[in-house]
Motif scaffolding. Structure first.
Motif, short mmCIF file in Angstrom:
data_model
loop_
_atom_site.label_atom_id
_atom_site.label_comp_id
_atom_site.label_asym_id
_atom_site.label_seq_id
_atom_site.Cartn_x
_atom_site.Cartn_y
_atom_site.Cartn_z
N GLU A 100 0.78 -1.10 -0.03
CA GLU A 100 -0.12 -0.06 0.07
C GLU A 100 0.87 1.19 -0.12
O GLU A 100 2.00 1.29 0.72
CB GLU A 100 -0.86 0.00 1.25
N ILE A 101 0.27 2.30 -0.72
CA ILE A 101 1.00 3.36 -0.45
C ILE A 101 0.24 4.41 0.18
O ILE A 101 -0.94 4.83 -0.05
CB ILE A 101 1.43 4.19 -1.92
N LEU A 102 0.36 4.61 1.45
CA LEU A 102 -0.20 5.62 2.38
C LEU A 102 0.33 7.06 2.39
O LEU A 102 1.56 7.14 2.78
CB LEU A 102 -0.09 4.93 3.93
N GLY A 103 -0.45 8.06 1.70
CA GLY A 103 -0.11 9.34 1.66
C GLY A 103 -0.36 9.98 2.98
O GLY A 103 -1.30 9.81 3.74
N VAL A 104 0.52 10.95 3.28
CA VAL A 104 0.54 11.73 4.48
C VAL A 104 0.43 13.10 4.25
O VAL A 104 1.42 13.67 3.75
CB VAL A 104 1.63 11.43 5.65
N ALA A 105 -0.64 13.77 4.49
CA ALA A 105 -0.93 15.03 3.86
C ALA A 105 -0.60 16.18 5.14
O ALA A 105 -1.13 15.61 6.28
CB ALA A 105 -2.05 15.52 3.15
N GLY A 106 -0.68 17.44 5.03
CA GLY A 106 -0.50 18.28 6.08
C GLY A 106 0.26 19.58 5.75
O GLY A 106 0.89 19.34 4.66
N LEU A 107 0.19 20.43 6.51
CA LEU A 107 0.69 21.68 6.12
C LEU A 107 2.13 21.62 6.82
O LEU A 107 2.43 20.64 7.65
CB LEU A 107 0.25 22.90 6.82
N LYS A 108 3.15 22.47 6.27
CA LYS A 108 4.46 22.55 6.98
C LYS A 108 4.19 22.89 8.42
O LYS A 108 3.40 23.61 9.02
CB LYS A 108 5.24 23.78 6.67
N GLY A 109 4.84 22.28 9.48
CA GLY A 109 4.78 22.51 10.86
C GLY A 109 3.82 21.60 11.37
O GLY A 109 3.37 21.88 12.49
N SER A 110 2.97 21.00 10.65
CA SER A 110 1.75 20.12 11.37
C SER A 110 2.48 18.90 11.92
O SER A 110 1.65 18.14 12.71
CB SER A 110 1.03 19.61 10.22
N GLY A 111 3.75 18.59 12.05
CA GLY A 111 4.28 17.64 12.55
C GLY A 111 4.52 16.28 11.80
O GLY A 111 5.09 15.14 12.56
N ARG A 112 4.42 16.17 10.54
CA ARG A 112 4.47 15.10 9.83
C ARG A 112 5.69 14.48 10.00
O ARG A 112 6.21 13.40 10.09
CB ARG A 112 4.07 15.44 8.35
N SER A 113 6.86 15.50 9.54
CA SER A 113 8.36 14.90 9.59
C SER A 113 8.51 14.43 10.98
O SER A 113 9.39 13.72 10.84
CB SER A 113 9.10 16.32 9.04
N GLU A 114 8.31 15.25 11.96
CA GLU A 114 8.56 14.77 13.41
C GLU A 114 8.08 13.32 13.61
O GLU A 114 8.93 12.49 14.06
CB GLU A 114 8.33 15.74 14.42
N ILE A 115 6.79 13.20 13.31
CA ILE A 115 6.29 12.02 13.41
C ILE A 115 7.15 10.78 12.57
O ILE A 115 7.54 9.58 13.24
CB ILE A 115 4.87 11.73 12.96
N ALA A 116 7.52 11.26 11.65
CA ALA A 116 8.12 10.16 10.42
C ALA A 116 9.51 9.99 11.31
O ALA A 116 9.97 8.66 11.60
CB ALA A 116 8.48 10.74 9.20
N ARG A 117 10.21 10.91 11.84
CA ARG A 117 11.48 10.75 12.60
C ARG A 117 11.48 10.06 13.78
O ARG A 117 12.29 9.05 13.90
CB ARG A 117 12.03 11.96 12.76
N ALA A 118 10.44 10.06 14.53
CA ALA A 118 10.08 9.37 15.63
C ALA A 118 9.99 7.81 15.44
O ALA A 118 10.39 6.95 16.20
CB ALA A 118 8.95 9.84 16.53
N ILE A 119 9.18 7.56 14.51
CA ILE A 119 8.82 5.98 13.88
C ILE A 119 10.30 5.48 13.72
O ILE A 119 10.43 4.48 13.84
CB ILE A 119 7.87 6.23 12.75
N PHE A 120 10.91 6.07 12.85
CA PHE A 120 12.29 5.97 12.54
C PHE A 120 13.26 5.72 13.62
O PHE A 120 14.66 5.12 13.47
CB PHE A 120 12.74 6.66 11.41
N GLY A 121 13.44 6.21 14.63
CA GLY A 121 14.15 6.07 15.95
C GLY A 121 15.21 7.23 15.78
O GLY A 121 16.00 7.12 16.62
N ALA A 122 14.86 8.13 15.02
CA ALA A 122 15.72 9.32 14.78
C ALA A 122 15.41 10.32 15.83
O ALA A 122 16.05 11.22 15.90
CB ALA A 122 15.87 9.72 13.19
N VAL B 62 -4.62 12.80 7.04
CA VAL B 62 -4.10 14.16 7.12
C VAL B 62 -3.54 14.56 8.51
O VAL B 62 -4.27 14.06 9.38
CB VAL B 62 -5.40 14.97 6.81
N VAL B 63 -2.41 14.94 8.70
CA VAL B 63 -2.11 15.32 10.09
C VAL B 63 -2.08 16.78 10.05
O VAL B 63 -1.61 17.75 9.54
CB VAL B 63 -0.28 15.08 10.00
N ARG B 64 -2.56 17.07 11.62
CA ARG B 64 -2.66 18.50 11.93
C ARG B 64 -2.32 18.67 13.43
O ARG B 64 -2.70 17.66 13.95
CB ARG B 64 -4.12 18.86 11.63
#
Ligand SMILES: Nc1ncnc2c1ncn2[C@@H]1O[C@H](COP(=O)(O)OP(=O)(O)OP(=O)(O)O)[C@@H](O)[C@H]1O
Ligand SMILES: [Mg+2]
Lengths: 504, 331
Positions: free
Chosen positions: A290-312, A476-478
């Motif tokens: 599956e390709i799961l899209g993650v939408a959201g504005l800059k600063g909505s926390g999308r990148s941080e969540i991704a980093r946290a999942i990755f352990g970074a 969608v992340v907000r």
């Protein structure tokens, strides 16, 4: 400009520029001119020579031959100082201002004015001046805010204002909207139009053709360092398809149509992920293929969540499962071991070894594929060569240091790095920023292929067409939480936008 | 030419491409050129210079420095640096000498010396990996710590063990080639292969090039940093044995000069502070060049104070040249 009485004049002319790097002809017999008060866009594939041309104009590079004519002056090459004196200001994407001082101070840093003679800064004065400058081009900006606290788009405005403060005749913007969402791109476009109406000639580089068509008065197409054509809005209709065709040399489908493939069971799960004690837990699942899209504005926390999942990034609590097994990584080391990959947003800082050969970069994560303890250098050459071909990475050799590649080609190297490793779950953050239309399609194809082969992809993106055409499902992340989930048949721009606002 | 060919390149071009560009290869040929020039000039002034005997003599003199330069180079390639290796060698040498003088067997002494090297290197590595403070500062501090301990252990006096342990420093294979030269070569080859042909070496390189990207690529950065300092410590421990053996009498500061000289040799050889760059072959020739310059100055009869000035000047010039080289490519 229609209301301006004076006729358009050529303020900058470049004739027969040749520029060669070892093994690469970056510009061949390139001629170009710029009127005052126009936006002249430059488009071309990654590595076409756009940035090189701009560096010639700003004095950062010396061409092998050619002429640069500005006003009454004729030069074979420019120094950065000359370029500035002649009124050429350049805003590079990777420009860095002083993070710890205010926007206004940054804007007037190094500006010759009555103010600069004094030892002390008159804050009141520069704040007022900065505000006026901002107003002139129709933007609202907290000029007394510390630079690093501004949003990415505001930071970009500060860079542009800084260039404007020098009262340029020619303003060059190299991919000013990279990493922006649609809203902010609109703001930049409006601002650029205002600037050109003030009589400044603007050279504008971007990969998004819609954006180019909206902003430009003229468009010059570059391919492999050669000028293909210049179109004028007055006499030509700008058409994305034909522009793309000129860029690439053959027709391409601008709207990527994903081949449908079957999606399996849920395999990857994020359970109750909290970055801080107070944040709302984030939970979601991804299916095999599956390709799961993650939408959201800059600063909505999308990148941080991704980093946290990755352990970074340290998380407060939360668990990650793959095929029912708890694989919660505490560091990227563990994440990579369990087959999770993260392509972060800032590839240059997070993803590349700039001073090292293309081949070493490609094999950096997947070294296990080319040896147990000793490296099989022949295998390395073969495999990395395959990827260079497959992703169409433009480089004269596998040994070329990555820093000499064009921005988009560097991007492809990062993607190749993870593909070479072989992974189960691929998390990508803005995967196609800075890469050309053709390369985008190639990347989309790769993702589709990966998904079809049973991998799961989590794709963070600000680009609507990309999200809509590729995603099987979108969250969608907000404000660091999932505000909305869209199933395949609910995916459309309207629903995504309403998710941004918090609508259900 | 290349340019208008739309679809990339053939395999051969991809692989061979612009090998010429390699600044390093250039650097190595420059080094060899300078070495040849020095050899020619020195042998014109003094015909004794270009004899096998003198050549082996030079190589023997630089073997300790050479080994330490390999340590320094591996550390620099992985983005680190160790200013304390000189005094670390001195400290281990003093302890080893004291043990022999106390009647402890050579075998046990050697084990302790090597273990000590591993331990001290490990300490450096842990502090640097965990604190993320620049290695220059940490190892500079540690360098003084080691010197101080060495002074205490030796009571500030030289330790003389003449004749008890001379194999490593004095013995000659077949009566011609000194053992220490062979050891230097072995360690050079080891470092070279480690860097170029092992995954471990490649990862060190990645960390030196961009440790943030290495971390996000799932490379265990801390482990690699700690292990390379530890490995370097082990080699330093071994080197201190050669030092004792050569000198027969060690002082607390017997190793002090080596650290900076090793740094200089590495830089002359094209290893940069940036990390991730340079080659061990270059570093090897860097050491040889330094050795030749010293020897030539001795043979010609240059006063030893002036020699010190020359060493300093060479460091500055070499660094500037390597910086200019990098800068030129950037533009
Ligand atoms: N300093 C350099 N040394 C060697 N080659 C270079 C150097 N700078 C650029 N090149 C090469 O010149 C070509 C043109 O690069 P340029 O950066 O101008 O492309 P671009 O059109 O800006 O691409 P992108 O859209 O990816 O930013 C590329 O093939 C690139 O690899
Ligand atoms: Mg570019």
């Amino acid at each position: 400009m229609e209301n301006q009485s004076s006729e358009k004049q050529i303020i900058l002319e470049v004739k027969n520029i040749y520029m060669e790097f070892p093994g690469v002809k970056a510009l061949t017999d390139f001629s170009f001119n710029l009127y005052n008060g126009e936006v002249h866009a430059l488009i071309g594939e990654n590595g076409a020579g756009k940035s090189t041309f701009i560096k010639v104009l700003s004095g950062a590079k010396i061409p092998n031959s050619g002429e640069i004519i500005i006003g009454r002056e004729k030069h074979n090459s420019l120094t950065p100082h000359q370029a500035r004196r002649l009124g050429i200001q350049t805003v590079y994407q990777e420009d860095i201002l002083v993070p710890s001082i205010t926007a206004a101070e940054n804007i007037f840093l190094g500006v010759e004015s009555s103010n600069s003679k004094k030892a002390f800064i008159n804050y009141k004065q520069i704040f007022t001046e900065a505000k006026e400058l901002a107003k002139l081009i129709g933007i609202k900006l907290k000029v007394d805010e510390i630079y690093e606290r501004l949003s990415p788009s505001d930071q970009q405005f500060v860079k542009i204002l800084k260039a404007l403060a020098q009262k340029p005749k020619v303003l060059i913007l190299d991919e000013p909207t990279q990493a922006f969402n649609k809203n902010d791109i609109g703001l930049v476009i409006e601002m650029v139009k205002k600037i050109s109406q003030e009589g400044v000639g603007v050279i504008y580089i971007a990969h998004d053709l819609e954006e180019i068509i909206e902003v430009a008065d003229r468009v010059t197409v570059l391919r492999d360092g050669v000028k293909i054509n210049t179109h004028d809005k007055k006499t030509d209709i700008f058409d994305p398809n034909s522009l793309a065709k000129e860029m690439i040399g053959r027709s391409v489908d601008l709207f990527y149509k994903k081949k449908e493939s079957s999606v399996g069971d849920y395999v990857f799960e994020v359970q109750g992920l909290k970055l801080t004690p107070k944040s709302t837990p984030v939970s979601f699942k991804v299916r095999e293929g599956e390709i799961l899209g993650v939408a959201g504005l800059k600063g909505s926390g999308r990148s941080e969540i991704a980093r946290a999942i990755f352990g970074a990034l340290r998380k407060y609590e939360g668990k990650i499962f793959y095929k029912g097994k708890d694989i919660t990584p505490n560091s990227p080391i563990q994440a990579v071991r369990s087959g999770i990959a993260l392509l972060t947003e800032s590839k240059k800082i997070d993803g590349l070894f700039m001073g090292q050969p293309v081949s070493h970069n490609i094999t950096a994560v997947g070294l296990d594929n080319i040896g147990r303890f000793f490296l099989n250098l022949n295998k390395e050459k073969r495999y990395s060569g395959d990827f260079v071909k497959k992703l169409n990475i433009k480089t004269p050799s596998l040994e070329r240091e990555v820093k000499f590649l064009s921005g988009g080609n560097q991007q492809k190297v990062v993607i190749a790095k993870w593909l070479f490793k072989g992974i189960n779950v691929l998390i990508v953050d803005e995967p196609t920023h800075g890469i050309d239309v053709n390369a985008k399609t190639e990347v989309y194809e790769l993702f589709t292929e990966l998904a079809a082969s049973g991998k799961s992809i989590i794709m963070i993106s600000s680009e609507m067409p990309e999200l809509i055409s590729l995603s099987d499902r979108i969250i969608v992340v907000r404000n660091f939480e999932i505000s909305r989930e869209l199933l395949k048949d609910e995916i459309n721009e309207e629903n995504i936008l309403s998710g941004f606002m918090g609508g259900k | 030419m290349l340019n208008n060919k739309k679809d990339n390149l053939s395999d051969k071009e991809l692989v061979s491409g612009s090998r010429k560009l390699g600044f390093l290869n250039n650097q190595i040929s420059y080094l060899i050129l300078v070495i040849v020039i020095i050899a020619v000039v020195a042998s014109v002034i003094n015909p004794n210079f270009l004899t096998l005997r003198n050549f082996l003599n030079v190589m023997q003199q630089i073997s300790i420095l050479g080994i330490l330069t390999m340590c320094m180079s591996l550390l620099m390639i992985s983005g680190g640096l160790d200013i304390s290796i000189g005094n670390m060698a001195g400290l281990i040498a003093i302890i080893f000498a004291r043990m022999l003088l106390a009647g402890i067997s050579i075998f046990l002494g050697v084990i302790v010396a090597l273990a000590l090297g591993i331990f001290l290197g490990f300490i450096n590595g842990v502090i640097i990996a965990k604190s993320k403070v620049t290695p220059l500062i940490i190892t500079l501090g540690m360098s003084y710590v080691f010197l101080g301990i060495a002074l205490i252990v030796g009571g500030g006096r030289p330790q003389t063990i003449t004749g008890q342990f001379s194999f490593l420093g004095e013995a000659k294979i077949g009566g011609v080639v000194p053992v220490s030269i062979v050891i230097f070569f072995v360690i050079f080859l080891f470092a070279f292969f480690l860097r170029k042909y092992t995954k471990y070496g490649r990862r060190l390189n990645a960390i030196g090039g961009n440790s943030q990207a290495a971390f996000l690529s799932g490379i265990n950065v801390d482990w690699h940093v700690i292990s390379i300092y530890t490995l370097s410590g082990l080699i330093v421990g071994f080197t201190s044995l050669i030092l004792v053996s050569r000198l027969g009498m060690v002082r607390a500061d017997s190793g002090s000069d080596y650290a900076l000289q090793a740094l200089a040799a590495a830089i002359i050889g094209g290893i940069t502070f940036e990390g991730g760059r340079g080659s061990l072959v270059g570093a090897f020739f860097g050491v040889v060049l330094l050795g030749f310059i010293y020897n030539a100055m001795n043979i010609i009869g240059v006063n030893s104070y002036v020699q010190t000035i020359v060493l300093g000047a060479i460091i500055v010039v070499a660094t500037v040249i390597s910086q200019l080289g990098v800068g030129r490519l950037r533009r």
